[in-house]
Design an enzyme around this catalytic site. Structure first.
Site, PDB file in Angstrom:
ATOM      1  N   HIS A   1       3.541  14.834 -17.090  1.00 57.76           N
ATOM      2  CA  HIS A   1       3.799  13.347 -16.449  1.00 57.76           C
ATOM      3  C   HIS A   1       5.185  13.206 -16.924  1.00 57.76           C
ATOM      4  O   HIS A   1       5.670  13.581 -18.116  1.00 57.76           O
ATOM      5  CB  HIS A   1       2.749  12.295 -16.786  1.00 57.76           C
ATOM      6  CG  HIS A   1       2.385  12.246 -18.177  1.00 57.76           C
ATOM      7  ND1 HIS A   1       1.699  11.035 -18.652  1.00 57.76           N
ATOM      8  CD2 HIS A   1       2.373  13.014 -19.329  1.00 57.76           C
ATOM      9  CE1 HIS A   1       1.712  11.250 -20.066  1.00 57.76           C
ATOM     10  NE2 HIS A   1       2.167  12.574 -20.291  1.00 57.76           N
TER      11      HIS A   1
ATOM     12  N   ASP B   1       0.848  17.271 -25.851  1.00 58.70           N
ATOM     13  CA  ASP B   1       0.619  16.137 -25.282  1.00 58.70           C
ATOM     14  C   ASP B   1      -1.098  16.149 -24.801  1.00 58.70           C
ATOM     15  O   ASP B   1      -1.668  16.309 -23.953  1.00 58.70           O
ATOM     16  CB  ASP B   1       1.276  15.673 -24.069  1.00 58.70           C
ATOM     17  CG  ASP B   1       0.951  14.468 -23.402  1.00 58.70           C
ATOM     18  OD1 ASP B   1       0.040  13.621 -24.013  1.00 58.70           O
ATOM     19  OD2 ASP B   1       1.517  13.979 -22.480  1.00 58.70           O
TER      20      ASP B   1
ATOM     21  N   GLN C   1      -4.516  12.981 -22.057  1.00 64.96           N
ATOM     22  CA  GLN C   1      -5.843  12.785 -21.127  1.00 64.96           C
ATOM     23  C   GLN C   1      -6.794  13.835 -21.908  1.00 64.96           C
ATOM     24  O   GLN C   1      -7.956  13.649 -21.559  1.00 64.96           O
ATOM     25  CB  GLN C   1      -5.310  13.394 -19.705  1.00 64.96           C
ATOM     26  CG  GLN C   1      -4.318  12.588 -19.071  1.00 64.96           C
ATOM     27  CD  GLN C   1      -5.213  11.340 -18.609  1.00 64.96           C
ATOM     28  OE1 GLN C   1      -6.376  11.168 -18.673  1.00 64.96           O
ATOM     29  NE2 GLN C   1      -4.264  10.258 -18.292  1.00 64.96           N
TER      30      GLN C   1
ATOM     31  N   LYS D   1      -6.807   5.119 -24.379  1.00 65.99           N
ATOM     32  CA  LYS D   1      -7.672   6.175 -23.458  1.00 65.99           C
ATOM     33  C   LYS D   1      -8.441   6.881 -24.258  1.00 65.99           C
ATOM     34  O   LYS D   1      -9.518   7.707 -23.671  1.00 65.99           O
ATOM     35  CB  LYS D   1      -6.524   7.323 -22.885  1.00 65.99           C
ATOM     36  CG  LYS D   1      -5.366   7.036 -21.983  1.00 65.99           C
ATOM     37  CD  LYS D   1      -4.430   7.719 -21.356  1.00 65.99           C
ATOM     38  CE  LYS D   1      -3.370   7.002 -20.525  1.00 65.99           C
ATOM     39  NZ  LYS D   1      -2.408   7.819 -20.014  1.00 65.99           N
TER      40      LYS D   1
ATOM     41  N   CYS E   1       2.978   8.812 -12.053  1.00 66.88           N
ATOM     42  CA  CYS E   1       3.963   9.068 -13.125  1.00 66.88           C
ATOM     43  C   CYS E   1       4.229  10.583 -13.178  1.00 66.88           C
ATOM     44  O   CYS E   1       4.570  11.124 -14.086  1.00 66.88           O
ATOM     45  CB  CYS E   1       3.579   8.742 -14.551  1.00 66.88           C
ATOM     46  SG  CYS E   1       3.335   6.943 -14.750  1.00 66.88           S
TER      47      CYS E   1
END
Length: 405
Positions: free
Chosen positions: A124, A201, A204, A227, A363
């Site tokens: 993203h 990253d 998620q 999140k 994104c």
């Protein structure tokens, strides 16, 4: 449609918003964008402001000392949650995006002006643009790892593209489009083989998959609180002790200064040296409460529940004509498109029926350009979803398709 097993969520009533959504007949299927918050987090934030807030680290009065202690306790909770070796390896930022930008600016002086930075084609924008811009500033080449039809980084090709010219590799733990877990362990090992830095990253991934940064042996790992059932405005940057010393300070202001005069200044090392100004204290305390909440749950049960839900979601989608699922989702989210129908039209009709999903490019413009699609519809789940949510979604989807046919 009907399900052989109707799934109820034992965690649903921990989240007051879900009860309000039920009253408003809103179905929340957008947790990849942000999660709802459990009572423990809401109570923590309310208590912080009702009983008195104070700034941290320098005031001597009891309230400030108490809040400072609570703030630093959260740093230790995050360290334990990630299995980091020390709380000194955790920097509080505003978000995943800010953590990655901190790395891109903080490592600029350390990286040489030759070689390449490696990302994947499914990143993203937050894990693409900071590296793209750094590569331009440094004259480095940006290498993009391709992915398979399943939506997973192609390891065979990665082995040929990560070389002794690679200075840094940055990839996501889990795709926010495909819902696929990426081979981060193998990619980190490839980066280590050539002494390249590794950045993971976890925006998620971490909410669905317990993560051990020490076992992963990555140089840096980042994620966002919102999140992970925490408030907005707090993010985490984990770094190995030796890797953090490679960072130059990037923002300047109060609290990160050891000494200063009008001409020069000396700054603290990580973590305080990278937390200029007043942190989002309430949000950090809320992150601690979110971690407490998750630690009190059986993560194996949560994983099983989410796996069962995603199976029901995929089964329902694939039973319908002309629906194409992107990749081979592993957990929590599914993106799809319908032949002959624009995702925005479907999204609009679902929104009119109070179904909260996402449509568009999520994104990930370059990824959708690679796929040759103008966008997709994304349904994302969390522990508080149940079969009734999916039934509402499919009822609304069928009506939308009927109207557009």
């Amino acid at each position: 449609m009907s399900y052989k097993t109707l799934l109820e969520s034992p965690w649903r009533f921990d989240f007051p918003a879900l009860c309000n959504f039920s009253n408003d007949k809103l179905t929340w299927l957008d947790s990849a964008a942000t999660t709802q918050k459990p009572n423990m987090v809401i109570d923590c934030i309310t208590q912080y402001y009702q009983q008195g807030c104070a700034n941290i680290h320098r005031a001597q009065y009891p309230l400030a000392t108490k809040i400072t202690r609570g703030f630093e306790n959260v740093r230790q909770k995050v360290a334990d949650f990630l299995h980091a070796q020390s709380s000194d390896q955790l920097i509080f930022t505003r978000s995943t995006t800010e953590s990655i930008n901190l790395l891109a600016y903080g490592l600029e002086s350390y990286l040489p002006n030759t070689g390449n930075i490696v990302i994947s084609a499914l990143e993203h924008h937050a894990n693409l643009l900071p590296w793209q811009q750094l590569a331009k500033r440094k004259g480095l080449k940006l290498i993009v790892l391709p992915f398979t039809q399943e939506g997973i980084i192609d390891l065979e090709i990665a082995e040929t593209l990560i070389t002794n010219q690679t200075r840094l590799v940055a990839i996501s733990q889990m795709s926010n489009v495909f819902g696929t877990l990426q081979p981060i362990k193998q990619i980190i090992e490839l980066a280590k083989k050539f002494n390249a830095l590794s950045v993971i990253d976890g925006a998620q991934g971490i909410v669905h998959h317990p993560t051990n940064v020490t076992q992963l042996n990555c140089d840096f790992y980042v994620f966002s609180g919102h999140k992970l059932f925490a408030p907005e405005g707090v993010g985490i940057l984990y770094g190995k002790a030796g890797s953090l010393t490679k960072l130059n300070h990037w923002q300047f202001g109060g609290e990160m200064v050891q000494s200063a005069d009008y001409e020069t200044a000396q700054f603290y090392p990580a973590p305080l040296g990278f937390e200029a100004g007043t942190s989002a204290i309430g949000a950090v305390l809320g992150l601690g409460a979110a971690i407490d909440y998750l630690n009190a749950q059986n993560r194996t049960d949560i994983t099983a529940h989410e796996q069962a839900l995603i199976h029901q979601l995929l089964t329902g989608l694939l039973q319908r004509k002309s629906i194409h699922v992107l990749g081979n989702p592993h957990s929590s989210l599914v993106s799809f498109y319908i032949e002959g129908m624009h995702p925005s039209d479907i999204s609009h009709l679902l929104a009119e029926q109070n179904i909260a999903i996402r449509a568009g490019q999520h994104c990930c413009m370059p990824l959708y350009q690679t796929l040759g699609l103008n966008g997709a519809i994304r349904v994302s789940l969390a522990l508080y979803n149940n079969s009734a949510d999916l039934q509402c979604f499919f009822d609304a989807l069928d009506k939308a398709i009927e109207l557009l046919t």
